[in-house]
Design a protein around this motif. Structure first.
Motif, PDB file in Angstrom:
ATOM      1  N   PRO A 198      55.658  62.616  17.687  1.00  0.00           N
ATOM      2  CA  PRO A 198      54.446  61.990  17.165  1.00  0.00           C
ATOM      3  C   PRO A 198      53.202  62.580  17.845  1.00  0.00           C
ATOM      4  CG  PRO A 198      56.119  60.335  17.603  1.00  0.00           C
ATOM      5  CD  PRO A 198      56.644  61.624  18.154  1.00  0.00           C
ATOM      6  N   GLY A 199      52.263  63.057  17.048  1.00  0.00           N
ATOM      7  CA  GLY A 199      51.034  63.628  17.593  1.00  0.00           C
ATOM      8  C   GLY A 199      51.133  65.088  17.993  1.00  0.00           C
ATOM      9  N   GLN A 200      52.294  65.720  17.837  1.00  0.00           N
ATOM     10  CA  GLN A 200      52.451  67.105  18.294  1.00  0.00           C
ATOM     11  C   GLN A 200      51.473  68.038  17.564  1.00  0.00           C
ATOM     12  OE1 GLN A 200      56.367  68.464  19.330  1.00  0.00           O
ATOM     13  NE2 GLN A 200      56.134  70.348  18.182  1.00  0.00           N
ATOM     14  N   GLY A 201      50.876  68.938  18.321  1.00  0.00           N
ATOM     15  CA  GLY A 201      49.913  69.873  17.757  1.00  0.00           C
ATOM     16  C   GLY A 201      48.484  69.376  17.778  1.00  0.00           C
ATOM     17  N   ALA A 202      48.300  68.089  18.083  1.00  0.00           N
ATOM     18  CA  ALA A 202      46.945  67.511  18.118  1.00  0.00           C
ATOM     19  C   ALA A 202      46.501  67.295  19.560  1.00  0.00           C
ATOM     20  CB  ALA A 202      46.918  66.180  17.367  1.00  0.00           C
ATOM     21  N   LEU A 203      45.201  67.332  19.764  1.00  0.00           N
ATOM     22  CA  LEU A 203      44.602  67.046  21.063  1.00  0.00           C
ATOM     23  C   LEU A 203      43.877  65.707  21.014  1.00  0.00           C
ATOM     24  CD1 LEU A 203      43.021  70.522  21.989  1.00  0.00           C
ATOM     25  CD2 LEU A 203      45.232  69.587  22.714  1.00  0.00           C
ATOM     26  N   ALA A 204      43.774  65.073  22.161  1.00  0.00           N
ATOM     27  CA  ALA A 204      43.035  63.818  22.297  1.00  0.00           C
ATOM     28  C   ALA A 204      41.905  64.026  23.290  1.00  0.00           C
ATOM     29  CB  ALA A 204      43.963  62.715  22.795  1.00  0.00           C
ATOM     30  N   ILE A 205      40.688  63.671  22.894  1.00  0.00           N
ATOM     31  CA  ILE A 205      39.531  63.769  23.788  1.00  0.00           C
ATOM     32  C   ILE A 205      39.107  62.343  24.121  1.00  0.00           C
ATOM     33  CG2 ILE A 205      37.222  64.709  24.124  1.00  0.00           C
ATOM     34  CD1 ILE A 205      37.810  66.735  21.918  1.00  0.00           C
ATOM     35  N   GLU A 206      39.177  62.014  25.395  1.00  0.00           N
ATOM     36  CA  GLU A 206      39.012  60.629  25.841  1.00  0.00           C
ATOM     37  C   GLU A 206      37.843  60.512  26.806  1.00  0.00           C
ATOM     38  OE1 GLU A 206      42.529  57.469  26.593  1.00  0.00           O
ATOM     39  OE2 GLU A 206      42.427  59.046  28.099  1.00  0.00           O
ATOM     40  N   CYS A 207      37.102  59.416  26.703  1.00  0.00           N
ATOM     41  CA  CYS A 207      36.035  59.133  27.672  1.00  0.00           C
ATOM     42  C   CYS A 207      35.956  57.626  27.879  1.00  0.00           C
ATOM     43  CB  CYS A 207      34.693  59.705  27.216  1.00  0.00           C
ATOM     44  SG  CYS A 207      33.996  58.930  25.755  1.00  0.00           S
ATOM     45  N   THR A 208      35.062  57.179  28.739  1.00  0.00           N
ATOM     46  CA  THR A 208      34.956  55.745  29.002  1.00  0.00           C
ATOM     47  C   THR A 208      34.265  55.040  27.836  1.00  0.00           C
ATOM     48  OG1 THR A 208      32.908  56.122  30.236  1.00  0.00           O
ATOM     49  CG2 THR A 208      34.948  55.955  31.515  1.00  0.00           C
ATOM     50  N   ALA A 209      34.680  53.817  27.604  1.00  0.00           N
ATOM     51  CA  ALA A 209      34.204  53.062  26.442  1.00  0.00           C
ATOM     52  C   ALA A 209      32.737  52.677  26.541  1.00  0.00           C
ATOM     53  CB  ALA A 209      35.067  51.811  26.264  1.00  0.00           C
ATOM     54  N   ASP A 210      32.157  52.750  27.747  1.00  0.00           N
ATOM     55  CA  ASP A 210      30.760  52.335  27.911  1.00  0.00           C
ATOM     56  C   ASP A 210      29.768  53.496  27.784  1.00  0.00           C
ATOM     57  OD1 ASP A 210      31.285  53.701  30.235  1.00  0.00           O
ATOM     58  OD2 ASP A 210      30.923  52.006  31.588  1.00  0.00           O
ATOM     59  N   ASN A 211      30.256  54.690  27.453  1.00  0.00           N
ATOM     60  CA  ASN A 211      29.383  55.863  27.360  1.00  0.00           C
ATOM     61  C   ASN A 211      29.106  56.180  25.892  1.00  0.00           C
ATOM     62  OD1 ASN A 211      28.007  58.290  27.647  1.00  0.00           O
ATOM     63  ND2 ASN A 211      29.358  59.046  29.265  1.00  0.00           N
ATOM     64  N   ALA A 212      28.220  55.373  25.272  1.00  0.00           N
ATOM     65  CA  ALA A 212      27.986  55.457  23.826  1.00  0.00           C
ATOM     66  C   ALA A 212      27.475  56.834  23.395  1.00  0.00           C
ATOM     67  CB  ALA A 212      27.008  54.371  23.385  1.00  0.00           C
ATOM     68  N   ASP A 213      26.587  57.430  24.188  1.00  0.00           N
ATOM     69  CA  ASP A 213      26.031  58.732  23.816  1.00  0.00           C
ATOM     70  C   ASP A 213      27.107  59.803  23.780  1.00  0.00           C
ATOM     71  OD1 ASP A 213      23.536  57.626  23.600  1.00  0.00           O
ATOM     72  OD2 ASP A 213      22.827  58.309  25.563  1.00  0.00           O
ATOM     73  N   LEU A 214      27.982  59.799  24.793  1.00  0.00           N
ATOM     74  CA  LEU A 214      29.043  60.802  24.842  1.00  0.00           C
ATOM     75  C   LEU A 214      30.066  60.564  23.736  1.00  0.00           C
ATOM     76  CD1 LEU A 214      30.150  63.290  26.244  1.00  0.00           C
ATOM     77  CD2 LEU A 214      31.337  61.791  27.871  1.00  0.00           C
ATOM     78  N   ILE A 215      30.375  59.296  23.469  1.00  0.00           N
ATOM     79  CA  ILE A 215      31.307  58.977  22.377  1.00  0.00           C
ATOM     80  C   ILE A 215      30.778  59.541  21.061  1.00  0.00           C
ATOM     81  CG2 ILE A 215      32.279  57.091  20.990  1.00  0.00           C
ATOM     82  CD1 ILE A 215      32.303  55.408  23.592  1.00  0.00           C
ATOM     83  N   ALA A 216      29.487  59.358  20.817  1.00  0.00           N
ATOM     84  CA  ALA A 216      28.883  59.851  19.578  1.00  0.00           C
ATOM     85  C   ALA A 216      28.929  61.376  19.513  1.00  0.00           C
ATOM     86  CB  ALA A 216      27.441  59.358  19.466  1.00  0.00           C
ATOM     87  N   ALA A 217      28.644  62.033  20.638  1.00  0.00           N
ATOM     88  CA  ALA A 217      28.636  63.505  20.667  1.00  0.00           C
ATOM     89  C   ALA A 217      30.039  64.052  20.456  1.00  0.00           C
ATOM     90  CB  ALA A 217      28.059  63.998  21.987  1.00  0.00           C
TER      91      ALA A 217
END
Length: 319
Positions: A198-217
């Motif tokens: 499950p998920g093979q070949g895909a990447l996940a980009i994760e950040c903290t939930a309180d960083n709205a600007d970075l989440i949007a970018a």
């Protein structure tokens, strides 16, 4: 005035550094900010035990997530198939970029295909999922193979073949693509033969939930079709209560009529590692438009698989 670099947390392996470098370049382009890689050693990198023995789930992820939560890095890149299915409340999956080739591949001696391997061929893999499906295929097609548990990076694994210790090893196409070694593949395994993790070949980009600007970018890098596909696959895995080292394969793919995507098909398989028993089912329906619809697709297929005895095939990992 020079902008502060964004700090990207990554594992130290050649593959992780390569795929993180590619993400770093994409993030530079969408944010206009410099990105520096911060190398982090995970438990899965230093342990020499088989993944199934050390738990599998999260062994390559926990140290990266801890660094995020402590504020030592701004975001992290994971191979999505390594992520536990439970998402910590303080972190968010900001982007799932377009998926690479999800298939498994064979690197064999003498440029052999899987079905051309000699009787008694020794095939190395550290994955119970791959063992289960290769052995099941061999049994049903009259092939005589022995699956051998191995660990190590790409160089180590391919080295077993080059040195004559093994006749072949199984690897992920996506990883070899990302490090520029896809030309060493001697056979691409059809997903009809071996369903990927499950998920093979895909990447996940994760950040903290309180960083709205970075989440949007970071969200600029998200591929909606890849996200709903891997969400359905991981929902199946979660509903089976199986970790990422369990012998579970899953793939959600889009069924198109020309350029128009019509439906999504989700396939799942669970099997004993010796290949003697498997449960494999699929379901097809409208392409999920929401996260919840993708979750529901995975849960529905898992329910059908459990009704056919899937839990008993996973042994202790089903609990």
């Amino acid at each position: 005035m020079t902008q502060q670099p964004l700090r990207l947390g990554t594992r130290r392996s050649k593959l992780a550094m390569s795929q993180s470098g590619q993400v770093a370049e994409a993030v530079r382009q969408v944010t206009g900010r410099p990105v520096e890689l911060v190398e982090i050693t995970t438990y899965g990198d230093v342990s020499r035990e088989a993944l199934a023995q050390i738990g599998g789930t999260g062994v390559f992820v926990t140290a990266l997530r801890d660094a995020l939560i402590r504020g030592e890095v701004d975001f992290a890149v994971h191979s999505l198939k390594d992520l536990p299915t439970t998402q910590p409340a303080e972190l968010v999956l900001a982007a799932v970029p377009q998926r690479e080739d999800p298939r498994d591949v064979i690197v064999a001696r003498d440029a052999l295909k899987f079905t051309d391997l000699p009787r008694g061929a020794r095939i190395g893999t550290g994955s119970p999922r791959r063992m289960a499906q290769l052995n099941a295929y061999a049994r049903s097609h009259g092939l005589d193979i022995e699956t051998v548990p191995i660990r190590g990076n790409v160089d180590t694994r391919i080295g077993y073949v080059r040195d004559g210790e093994l006749d072949a090893v199984v690897l992920a196409a996506a990883g070899l693509n990302r490090i520029g070694r896809i030309d060493e593949v001697t056979d691409f395994l059809s997903v009809d033969t071996v369903l990927p993790a499950p998920g093979q070949g895909a990447l996940a980009i994760e950040c903290t939930a309180d960083n709205a600007d970075l989440i949007a970018a970071l969200g600029e890098l998200d591929d909606p079709f890849t996200r709903v596909a891997v969400t359905a696959e991981r929902s199946l895995l979660a509903a089976l209560e199986a970790g990422c080292s369990a012998p579970v394969g899953a793939l959600a793919d889009l069924l198109a009529d020309g350029q128009i995507v019509k439906e999504m098909r989700l396939r799942g398989v669970v099997g004993t590692t010796d290949g003697t028993r498997t449960v494999q089912l699929s379901t097809t329906g409208p392409v999920p438009e929401t996260h919840d619809q993708a979750l529901a697709l995975g849960r529905e297929l898992a329910t059908e698989m459990l009704a056919q005895g899937a839990a008993g095939l996973m042994g202790e990992r089903a609990h």
